[in-house]
Design a protein around this motif. Sequence first.
Motif, PDB file in Angstrom:
ATOM      1  N   LYS A  28      36.518  30.965  39.725  1.00  0.00           N
ATOM      2  CA  LYS A  28      37.819  31.618  39.636  1.00  0.00           C
ATOM      3  C   LYS A  28      37.797  32.583  38.456  1.00  0.00           C
ATOM      4  CE  LYS A  28      40.577  27.745  41.322  1.00  0.00           C
ATOM      5  NZ  LYS A  28      41.614  26.765  40.943  1.00  0.00           N
ATOM      6  N   SER A  31      42.635  35.395  36.380  1.00  0.00           N
ATOM      7  CA  SER A  31      43.553  36.359  36.964  1.00  0.00           C
ATOM      8  C   SER A  31      44.675  35.642  37.709  1.00  0.00           C
ATOM      9  CB  SER A  31      42.777  37.253  37.939  1.00  0.00           C
ATOM     10  OG  SER A  31      43.653  38.068  38.658  1.00  0.00           O
ATOM     11  N   SER A  32      45.867  36.167  37.587  1.00  0.00           N
ATOM     12  CA  SER A  32      47.007  35.589  38.311  1.00  0.00           C
ATOM     13  C   SER A  32      46.922  35.872  39.807  1.00  0.00           C
ATOM     14  CB  SER A  32      48.320  36.133  37.742  1.00  0.00           C
ATOM     15  OG  SER A  32      48.373  37.542  37.893  1.00  0.00           O
ATOM     16  N   THR A  33      45.990  36.734  40.226  1.00  0.00           N
ATOM     17  CA  THR A  33      45.855  37.067  41.647  1.00  0.00           C
ATOM     18  C   THR A  33      45.028  36.042  42.410  1.00  0.00           C
ATOM     19  OG1 THR A  33      43.848  38.356  41.323  1.00  0.00           O
ATOM     20  CG2 THR A  33      45.955  39.535  41.124  1.00  0.00           C
ATOM     21  N   GLY A  34      44.379  35.124  41.705  1.00  0.00           N
ATOM     22  CA  GLY A  34      43.545  34.132  42.360  1.00  0.00           C
ATOM     23  C   GLY A  34      42.162  34.643  42.711  1.00  0.00           C
ATOM     24  N   GLU A  35      41.775  35.776  42.134  1.00  0.00           N
ATOM     25  CA  GLU A  35      40.454  36.345  42.410  1.00  0.00           C
ATOM     26  C   GLU A  35      39.342  35.356  42.061  1.00  0.00           C
ATOM     27  OE1 GLU A  35      39.729  40.539  41.146  1.00  0.00           O
ATOM     28  OE2 GLU A  35      41.753  40.301  40.316  1.00  0.00           O
ATOM     29  N   HIS A  36      38.221  35.507  42.733  1.00  0.00           N
ATOM     30  CA  HIS A  36      37.029  34.737  42.414  1.00  0.00           C
ATOM     31  C   HIS A  36      35.854  35.694  42.472  1.00  0.00           C
ATOM     32  CE1 HIS A  36      35.065  34.538  46.422  1.00  0.00           C
ATOM     33  NE2 HIS A  36      36.285  34.885  46.796  1.00  0.00           N
ATOM     34  N   TRP A  83      41.194  41.416  33.803  1.00  0.00           N
ATOM     35  CA  TRP A  83      41.993  40.311  34.333  1.00  0.00           C
ATOM     36  C   TRP A  83      43.149  39.991  33.398  1.00  0.00           C
ATOM     37  CZ3 TRP A  83      36.554  38.476  34.321  1.00  0.00           C
ATOM     38  CH2 TRP A  83      35.925  38.812  35.512  1.00  0.00           C
ATOM     39  N   ARG A  85      44.719  37.221  32.748  1.00  0.00           N
ATOM     40  CA  ARG A  85      44.745  35.935  32.038  1.00  0.00           C
ATOM     41  C   ARG A  85      43.515  35.719  31.141  1.00  0.00           C
ATOM     42  NH1 ARG A  85      47.158  32.027  36.786  1.00  0.00           N
ATOM     43  NH2 ARG A  85      49.283  32.820  36.658  1.00  0.00           N
ATOM     44  N   ASP A 117      37.422  25.555  37.851  1.00  0.00           N
ATOM     45  CA  ASP A 117      37.088  26.963  38.102  1.00  0.00           C
ATOM     46  C   ASP A 117      35.853  27.185  38.965  1.00  0.00           C
ATOM     47  OD1 ASP A 117      39.273  27.657  36.607  1.00  0.00           O
ATOM     48  OD2 ASP A 117      38.140  28.113  34.796  1.00  0.00           O
ATOM     49  N   LEU A 119      33.971  26.852  42.129  1.00  0.00           N
ATOM     50  CA  LEU A 119      34.372  26.562  43.503  1.00  0.00           C
ATOM     51  C   LEU A 119      33.197  26.202  44.401  1.00  0.00           C
ATOM     52  CD1 LEU A 119      36.782  29.620  43.849  1.00  0.00           C
ATOM     53  CD2 LEU A 119      37.386  27.255  43.221  1.00  0.00           C
TER      54      LEU A 119
END
Length: 150
Positions: A28, A31-36, A83, A85, A117, A119
């Motif tokens: 992860k 980012s608040s967008t949930g990007e990975h 990003w 965050r 984080d 995945l």
Amino acid sequence: MTARPGLRRSSRILLLDPEGRVFLMDTKAPSSTGEHRWITPGGGVDPGEDHHAAAVRELREETGIVVEDAGPSVWTWDFEVTWDRADHDRGHAEFYVVRTPGFALSDAGWTDDERVDILDSRWWTADELDRTDEPFEPAELPDLVRRFAP
């Protein structure tokens, strides 16, 4: 919110197998967008630590592979962090090459954050990286794999 000003120094490992594949972890992004994105094992250089020592430590913590010497740094990457965050807005990474015939991934050294984080993980060829729609870092990764793979 945007990344806070500051530079994060990190060490990354191009972990290569005899077939010329690189081991990557799907993580992860901050980012608040949930990007990975798929990245090599590695992480931040701790206070009082140099890049080489961080590479050896991070390899052990993130994969369970223990080496005494990761060799010389083979490539550096300076980049901006966008990003929202992230705790830094710039990064400097030193890359090291470690070769392995394969291994059983161990999460025994993972932090609580890494347990959330990270995945997935898998081996990638340079050609697979060229063809994928999956995000990975750095963009130069396929060329690095080709350059250093057996």
